[in-house]
Design an enzyme around this catalytic site. Structure first.
Site, PDB file in Angstrom:
ATOM      1  N   CYS A 112     -12.869   2.065  -9.752  1.00 23.56           N
ATOM      2  CA  CYS A 112     -14.114   1.625  -9.116  1.00 23.56           C
ATOM      3  C   CYS A 112     -15.139   2.771  -9.118  1.00 23.56           C
ATOM      4  CB  CYS A 112     -13.846   1.096  -7.713  1.00 23.56           C
ATOM      5  SG  CYS A 112     -15.207   0.087  -7.074  1.00 23.56           S
ATOM      6  N   HIS A 213      -9.762  -2.797  -8.684  1.00 23.94           N
ATOM      7  CA  HIS A 213      -8.841  -2.042  -7.829  1.00 23.94           C
ATOM      8  C   HIS A 213      -7.398  -2.426  -8.135  1.00 23.94           C
ATOM      9  CE1 HIS A 213     -11.501   0.090  -4.929  1.00 23.94           C
ATOM     10  NE2 HIS A 213     -12.365  -0.842  -5.308  1.00 23.94           N
ATOM     11  N   GLU A 215      -4.729  -0.953  -7.437  1.00 26.82           N
ATOM     12  CA  GLU A 215      -3.837  -0.655  -6.307  1.00 26.82           C
ATOM     13  C   GLU A 215      -3.755  -1.822  -5.327  1.00 26.82           C
ATOM     14  OE1 GLU A 215      -7.796   0.277  -4.511  1.00 26.82           O
ATOM     15  OE2 GLU A 215      -6.899   0.390  -6.499  1.00 26.82           O
TER      16      GLU A 215
END
Length: 237
Positions: A112, A213, A215
């Site tokens: 990001c 993202h 994660e």
């Protein structure tokens, strides 16, 4: 085998915890740490302080994490009305961390904001508020929710090889995006509205940035790639 050490750039924010504490803090969403650890690497948080070259000298890989907006002065622009969350110390630290990682030849994953740092570091620019450009809220649909949107990845690209596919839904939350690409920055993925969603450095095969993202999703392949590259970097020393 000793786990490779991967540094993750951290936030510098006012934070509250426990019953009474409300202090400036170095912090990071736990999902970053868990993702790096699950890939078999040892995560280390990197605070926004001077001396990035000393810290990176001890790392085998680097994650440039998400966060607030980059100071537009770094790409020759005035701050727009919606630009927010600028942290000068974090900007300075992360650009130095990236430069030190490139000089040392260790792998980098930008996430990001991290991908935006990668582009600006090479002379690229940013759209400061995507709804003004694409006329939709698809990139940040709800407050503090990582809603998915589809992304198309360039076939036969480094990212396609890492992900093993070229069409996917990704968890996303950003209001800025890449405008002009920097030197030796190649686009690897796009949304249907034409916004670049992933990049690589053409002169550095171990550097990938994604606008989404990972994660916050269920696909660990980018972190697995980073850990593998970090092991290789460690074995060469």
């Amino acid at each position: 085998m000793t786990r490779p050490i991967i540094g993750i750039s951290a936030y510098a924010e006012q934070a509250r915890w426990g019953e009474a504490w409300d202090l400036p803090a170095t912090l990071l969403p736990q999902a970053y740490v868990d993702s790096v650890a699950a890939a078999g690497a040892a995560p280390v948080l990197l605070p926004s302080v001077d001396g990035a070259e000393d810290t990176v000298a001890r790392l085998d890989g680097l994650v440039l994490a998400g966060g607030g907006d980059i100071d537009p002065a770094r790409y020759g622009a005035d701050a727009a009305e919606r630009t927010a969350g600028v942290r000068t110390a974090r900007d300075s630290a992360e650009f130095a961390q990236l430069a030190a990682a490139l000089e040392r030849g260790i792998p980098v994953l930008g996430i990001c904001r991290g991908m935006q740092v990668m582009n600006v570091a090479r002379g690229g620019t940013l759209h400061q508020h995507l709804p003004d450009v694409v006329r939709s809220e698809v990139h940040r649909q709800r407050l503090a929710v990582f809603d998915p949107h589809p992304v198309k990845v360039a076939p036969n690209s480094p990212l396609a090889r890492v992900l093993g596919r070229t069409v996917l839904d990704v968890p996303t939350y950003h209001h800025q995006g890449l405008a002009e690409l920097g030197r030796d920055v190649a686009p690897l993925a796009w949304t249907d509205d034409g916004i670049v969603e992933a990049i690589a450095y053409t002169d550095r095969p171990q550097v990938i940035g994604v606008q989404w993202h990972p994660e916050m999703g269920d696909d660990p392949s980018l972190f697995a790639w980073l850990a593998e590259q970090a092991r290789d970097a460690a074995s060469r020393r």
